[in-house]
Scaffold this motif. Structure first.
Motif, PDB file in Angstrom:
ATOM      1  N   TRP A 212       6.912  61.509  91.583  1.00 31.62           N
ATOM      2  CA  TRP A 212       6.951  62.062  92.940  1.00 31.62           C
ATOM      3  C   TRP A 212       7.377  61.050  93.996  1.00 31.62           C
ATOM      4  O   TRP A 212       8.201  61.379  94.857  1.00 31.62           O
ATOM      5  CB  TRP A 212       5.587  62.652  93.305  1.00 31.62           C
ATOM      6  CG  TRP A 212       5.227  63.798  92.425  1.00 31.62           C
ATOM      7  CD1 TRP A 212       5.783  65.041  92.426  1.00 31.62           C
ATOM      8  CD2 TRP A 212       4.234  63.810  91.390  1.00 31.62           C
ATOM      9  NE1 TRP A 212       5.208  65.821  91.455  1.00 31.62           N
ATOM     10  CE2 TRP A 212       4.248  65.096  90.804  1.00 31.62           C
ATOM     11  CE3 TRP A 212       3.338  62.862  90.913  1.00 31.62           C
ATOM     12  CZ2 TRP A 212       3.405  65.456  89.765  1.00 31.62           C
ATOM     13  CZ3 TRP A 212       2.487  63.216  89.865  1.00 31.62           C
ATOM     14  CH2 TRP A 212       2.525  64.497  89.303  1.00 31.62           C
TER      15      TRP A 212
ATOM     16  N   VAL B  17      15.389  73.770  96.250  1.00 37.03           N
ATOM     17  CA  VAL B  17      13.979  74.125  96.111  1.00 37.03           C
ATOM     18  C   VAL B  17      13.527  74.936  97.318  1.00 37.03           C
ATOM     19  O   VAL B  17      14.102  74.859  98.403  1.00 37.03           O
ATOM     20  CB  VAL B  17      13.089  72.862  95.971  1.00 37.03           C
ATOM     21  CG1 VAL B  17      13.431  72.109  94.696  1.00 37.03           C
ATOM     22  CG2 VAL B  17      13.231  71.945  97.184  1.00 37.03           C
TER      23      VAL B  17
ATOM     24  N   ASN C 135       9.245  76.259  91.986  1.00 39.87           N
ATOM     25  CA  ASN C 135       9.952  74.994  92.185  1.00 39.87           C
ATOM     26  C   ASN C 135       9.756  74.138  90.933  1.00 39.87           C
ATOM     27  O   ASN C 135       8.778  73.400  90.809  1.00 39.87           O
ATOM     28  CB  ASN C 135       9.409  74.248  93.414  1.00 39.87           C
ATOM     29  CG  ASN C 135      10.081  74.693  94.695  1.00 39.87           C
ATOM     30  OD1 ASN C 135      11.056  75.438  94.686  1.00 39.87           O
ATOM     31  ND2 ASN C 135       9.568  74.226  95.822  1.00 39.87           N
TER      32      ASN C 135
ATOM     33  N   GLU D 193      11.343  63.978  90.729  1.00 40.78           N
ATOM     34  CA  GLU D 193      10.956  65.354  90.428  1.00 40.78           C
ATOM     35  C   GLU D 193      11.651  66.344  91.353  1.00 40.78           C
ATOM     36  O   GLU D 193      12.124  67.400  90.915  1.00 40.78           O
ATOM     37  CB  GLU D 193       9.434  65.511  90.544  1.00 40.78           C
ATOM     38  CG  GLU D 193       8.923  66.851  90.083  1.00 40.78           C
ATOM     39  CD  GLU D 193       8.487  66.847  88.631  1.00 40.78           C
ATOM     40  OE1 GLU D 193       7.668  67.702  88.267  1.00 40.78           O
ATOM     41  OE2 GLU D 193       8.960  65.997  87.857  1.00 40.78           O
ATOM     42  N   ALA D 194      11.744  66.004  92.633  1.00 43.69           N
ATOM     43  CA  ALA D 194      12.406  66.883  93.592  1.00 43.69           C
ATOM     44  C   ALA D 194      13.877  67.066  93.236  1.00 43.69           C
ATOM     45  O   ALA D 194      14.429  68.170  93.367  1.00 43.69           O
ATOM     46  CB  ALA D 194      12.260  66.325  95.006  1.00 43.69           C
ATOM     47  N   ARG D 195      14.526  66.000  92.791  1.00 42.62           N
ATOM     48  CA  ARG D 195      15.935  66.098  92.400  1.00 42.62           C
ATOM     49  C   ARG D 195      16.108  66.995  91.180  1.00 42.62           C
ATOM     50  O   ARG D 195      17.040  67.808  91.110  1.00 42.62           O
ATOM     51  CB  ARG D 195      16.501  64.715  92.121  1.00 42.62           C
ATOM     52  CG  ARG D 195      16.628  63.822  93.345  1.00 42.62           C
ATOM     53  CD  ARG D 195      17.119  62.445  92.942  1.00 42.62           C
ATOM     54  NE  ARG D 195      18.443  62.531  92.301  1.00 42.62           N
ATOM     55  CZ  ARG D 195      18.916  61.632  91.452  1.00 42.62           C
ATOM     56  NH1 ARG D 195      18.167  60.581  91.105  1.00 42.62           N
ATOM     57  NH2 ARG D 195      20.120  61.778  90.930  1.00 42.62           N
TER      58      ARG D 195
ATOM     59  N   ASP E 254      14.016  69.388  90.233  1.00 42.41           N
ATOM     60  CA  ASP E 254      13.685  70.758  90.636  1.00 42.41           C
ATOM     61  C   ASP E 254      14.823  71.416  91.397  1.00 42.41           C
ATOM     62  O   ASP E 254      14.965  72.644  91.376  1.00 42.41           O
ATOM     63  CB  ASP E 254      12.423  70.769  91.500  1.00 42.41           C
ATOM     64  CG  ASP E 254      11.162  70.428  90.717  1.00 42.41           C
ATOM     65  OD1 ASP E 254      11.233  70.363  89.478  1.00 42.41           O
ATOM     66  OD2 ASP E 254      10.113  70.218  91.363  1.00 42.41           O
ATOM     67  N   ALA E 255      15.632  70.605  92.080  1.00 41.86           N
ATOM     68  CA  ALA E 255      16.777  71.129  92.829  1.00 41.86           C
ATOM     69  C   ALA E 255      18.023  71.269  91.961  1.00 41.86           C
ATOM     70  O   ALA E 255      19.088  71.635  92.462  1.00 41.86           O
ATOM     71  CB  ALA E 255      17.078  70.226  94.018  1.00 41.86           C
TER      72      ALA E 255
ATOM     73  N   GLY F 291      11.098  60.462  94.306  1.00 41.32           N
ATOM     74  CA  GLY F 291      11.931  61.628  94.588  1.00 41.32           C
ATOM     75  C   GLY F 291      12.579  62.223  93.347  1.00 41.32           C
ATOM     76  O   GLY F 291      13.334  63.197  93.446  1.00 41.32           O
TER      77      GLY F 291
END
Length: 205
Positions: A44, A144, A111, A49-51, A53-54, A47
């Motif tokens: 997290w 997301v 997400n 995980e966010a990448r 998920d997107a 960044g």
């Protein structure tokens, strides 16, 4: 006046299931030899995980990047094991979803990267059984929640209309994102309140 509802779209973690990040980080730390703090930052804080998920990273690229951040190998099996440890069904919410599904179409928008949706029968069998093929990760739509393209991409894939889709999420920003995209929205607090709302909307008796 709100349009009639033809599809009820549920968030997964925080609504249909409980999500325990500490269990996930602890399990992956135990399997890799990294510290829980290092795992938490790699997933997290960086960044990463966010990448994923997107939809910016394919599964193998995501796992390779995670391994690089941790300085040790991260197998798909270890990742799935740790992710499985983080998920616990919210039985009361699932009961409500089953009741809605008797008369209305239900689906999931979460997400998550494709590692979650591709392996959901292992990670979250109760949700996989109930929703079948109508489970969509944000990675599929290239953004997301609360980005409008995530909701609208999912609704188009379902062959539904935004105004006739009710989206349920435990995060206010995600509910507002759905409203901004033209969907109906409801913030989940607990199953009792959700059940009462379903009755008001005529989705269950």
């Amino acid at each position: 006046m709100a349009s009639a509802i033809s599809v009820v779209l549920f968030d997964m973690e925080g609504v249909l299931t409980h999500y325990d990040r500490n269990a996930r980080t602890g399990r992956l730390a135990a399997l890799t030899g990294a510290t829980p703090e290092a795992v938490r930052h790699a997933i997290w804080g960086s960044g990463l995980e966010a990448r994923a998920d997107a939809g910016e990273l394919a599964p193998d690229d995501y796992l390779a990047a995670l391994a690089g951040l941790l300085g040790c190998a991260v197998t798909r099996e270890a990742w799935l094991d740790s992710r499985h440890a983080s998920i616990m069904p919210n039985e009361e919410a699932l009961v409500l979803a089953r009741r809605v599904a008797r008369r209305h179409r239900v689906a999931v928008l979460t997400n998550n990267c494709s590692l979650v949706t591709d392996y959901l029968e292992y990670l979250n069998p109760a949700v996989a059984e109930l929703f079948g093929s109508d489970i969509y990760g944000s990675a599929m739509f290239g953004a997301v929640k609360p980005a409008a393209q995530t909701y609208l991409g999912c609704v188009r894939h379902l062959g539904a209309q935004p105004a006739e889709t009710l989206f349920i999420d435990d995060t206010e920003a995600n509910v507002q994102g759905a409203l901004d995209a033209g969907l109906q929205g409801y913030r989940f607090v607990d199953a009792d309140a959700l059940g009462a709302r379903f009755v008001q909307l005529g989705l269950i008796d």
